[in-house]
Write a protein that holds these residues in place. Structure first.
Motif, PDB file in Angstrom:
ATOM      1  N   ALA A   1      -3.468   8.367   9.237  1.00 20.66           N
ATOM      2  CA  ALA A   1      -4.145   8.245  10.530  1.00 20.66           C
ATOM      3  C   ALA A   1      -5.042   7.009  10.587  1.00 20.66           C
ATOM      4  O   ALA A   1      -5.237   6.431  11.668  1.00 20.66           O
ATOM      5  N   ASP A   2      -5.530   6.568   9.445  1.00 21.70           N
ATOM      6  CA  ASP A   2      -6.409   5.391   9.402  1.00 21.70           C
ATOM      7  C   ASP A   2      -5.651   4.098   9.655  1.00 21.70           C
ATOM      8  O   ASP A   2      -6.253   3.084  10.033  1.00 21.70           O
ATOM      9  N   HIS A   3      -4.332   4.116   9.430  1.00 18.30           N
ATOM     10  CA  HIS A   3      -3.552   2.876   9.498  1.00 18.30           C
ATOM     11  C   HIS A   3      -2.486   2.872  10.591  1.00 18.30           C
ATOM     12  O   HIS A   3      -1.819   1.840  10.767  1.00 18.30           O
TER      13      HIS A   3
ATOM     14  N   ARG B   1       0.842  -1.193   0.000  1.00 16.63           N
ATOM     15  CA  ARG B   1       0.000   0.000   0.000  1.00 16.63           C
ATOM     16  C   ARG B   1       0.884   1.252   0.000  1.00 16.63           C
ATOM     17  O   ARG B   1       2.107   1.167   0.093  1.00 16.63           O
TER      18      ARG B   1
ATOM     19  N   PHE C   1       1.067   5.199   1.855  1.00 11.99           N
ATOM     20  CA  PHE C   1       0.532   5.994   2.950  1.00 11.99           C
ATOM     21  C   PHE C   1       0.891   7.467   2.750  1.00 11.99           C
ATOM     22  O   PHE C   1       2.061   7.809   2.560  1.00 11.99           O
TER      23      PHE C   1
ATOM     24  N   ASP D   1      -2.586   2.634  13.775  1.00  9.70           N
ATOM     25  CA  ASP D   1      -2.785   1.682  14.868  1.00  9.70           C
ATOM     26  C   ASP D   1      -2.333   0.268  14.494  1.00  9.70           C
ATOM     27  O   ASP D   1      -2.051  -0.547  15.368  1.00  9.70           O
ATOM     28  N   GLU D   2      -2.272  -0.013  13.202  1.00 11.40           N
ATOM     29  CA  GLU D   2      -1.840  -1.347  12.774  1.00 11.40           C
ATOM     30  C   GLU D   2      -0.354  -1.369  12.401  1.00 11.40           C
ATOM     31  O   GLU D   2       0.192  -2.443  12.086  1.00 11.40           O
TER      32      GLU D   2
ATOM     33  N   GLU E   1      -3.580  11.611   3.472  1.00 13.34           N
ATOM     34  CA  GLU E   1      -4.992  11.244   3.334  1.00 13.34           C
ATOM     35  C   GLU E   1      -5.370   9.999   4.134  1.00 13.34           C
ATOM     36  O   GLU E   1      -6.527   9.832   4.518  1.00 13.34           O
ATOM     37  N   ASN E   2      -4.415   9.083   4.360  1.00 18.38           N
ATOM     38  CA  ASN E   2      -4.813   7.818   5.006  1.00 18.38           C
ATOM     39  C   ASN E   2      -3.904   7.370   6.146  1.00 18.38           C
ATOM     40  O   ASN E   2      -4.147   6.322   6.744  1.00 18.38           O
TER      41      ASN E   2
END
Length: 324
Positions: free
Chosen positions: A317-319, A309, A311, A321-322, A314-315
């Motif tokens: 903060a969405d990922h 992927r 990063f 935690d993983e 845009e994204n």
């Protein structure tokens, strides 16, 4: 079904698996409940390597492995010796992330000679000296050239200045990710005449060395406004060097990288870094799957490619935690 029939059936299955492996020029892997598996880590001095080893350790129980792990501490010679030790301990399967392309060839050859199926993980070796499907079963990993290309394309699309003065922090000299991430980036960025790579120097994939190299390159090239690091650890080191020099990462210098670590995603969220292309360290489950396919007699593709992927702001903060 009587005992003789069962024995004949088991023998037939074993011969079938052997013929499949022989057709590939590879040692067969007997189908059984538990395997003694060797994982020869090259070093454990950064979050990526630590996460990779943990992935194998976490997978061992679910995959019925008796796992032997070693740490070569950044030495190709020690990694070769570690593999020899594992061979002497009677491992069934070897998973090897080779520190460098050429020095680990002897380890691959010795495992092959000992009849041990070997899978290269996250890094490969010189294809002129060892070939997937002949000298080792397969390479499990990302397309490093594509990773570098994607960073360059993102940079070209998002750079707002008239002229980009690029400093490149390379990974370990002679390693497949360093060679390929440089090629992918260099070839792609050459298509945009706004950019010039004024310096390209190894930081050995290490945060502190990346910081030191960046400090030196800043003195020689004070007008740099883009830093491309072959991994996030060097990118974070470069950010530290830039800030110590009074520069503002994310404003007067754009930092781009590869890996997808937690620190890098946080730097993107904080506006200090532009992009990182993922290079996942979580190889344990994939290693289990591919090994079991091989034991079942399947012909394994020479390159089991991992899909990465990207990063950005845009994204990230969405990922985060993983991330590791």
């Amino acid at each position: 079904m009587n005992r003789r029939t069962i024995l004949m059936s088991v023998t037939a299955i074993g011969l079938a698996l052997t013929s499949v492996a022989s057709a590939q020029g590879l040692p067969p892997l007997e189908k059984k409940e538990r395997y003694k598996v060797g994982f020869s880590q090259m070093e454990s001095n950064n979050p990526w390597r630590i996460a990779e080893t943990k992935s194998f350790v976490d997978t061992a129980e679910s995959c019925n492995w008796d796992l032997i792990t070693t740490d070569a501490a950044g030495s190709a010679a020690k990694q070769v010796a570690d593999v020899e030790s594992m061979i002497a301990q009677g491992i069934d399967v070897l998973f090897l992330p080779p520190r460098e392309e050429k020095p680990l060839i002897p380890a691959v050859k010795r495992a092959q000679a000992a009849g041990i199926p070997t899978f290269l993980v996250d890094r490969s070796v010189d294809p002129n000296a060892a070939v997937a499907g002949e000298d080792f079963v397969a390479f499990l990993g990302s397309d490093f050239i594509d990773q570098g290309r994607r960073v360059a394309e993102w940079l070209s699309e998002n750079f707002e200045g008239d002229k980009g003065v690029i400093v490149q922090l390379e990974g370990t000299t002679g390693s497949s990710p360093a060679n390929d991430r440089k090629k992918g980036f260099d070839d792609a960025i050459a298509a945009d005449d706004r950019f010039e790579i004024v310096a390209s120097q190894t930081g050995d994939f290490a945060r502190d060395l990346g910081r030191q190299v960046m400090e030196t390159l800043l003195q020689a090239h004070p007008d740099v406004n883009v830093v491309y690091a072959h991994n996030d650890e060097m990118a974070i080191g470069a950010i530290q060097a830039l800030e110590l020099a009074g520069r503002t990462p994310g404003e007067d210098v754009l930092v781009v990288s590869i890996d997808g670590t937690r620190d890098a995603l946080q730097a993107i969220i904080d506006g200090k870094m532009g992009v990182t292309v993922e290079s996942s360290p979580f190889f344990g489950p994939l290693a289990c799957e591919v090994m079991n396919r091989y034991a079942d007699g399947e012909t394994i593709e020479p390159w089991v490619q991992v899909q990465d992927r990207i990063f950005t702001a845009e994204n990230a903060a969405d990922h985060i935690d993983e991330a590791y």
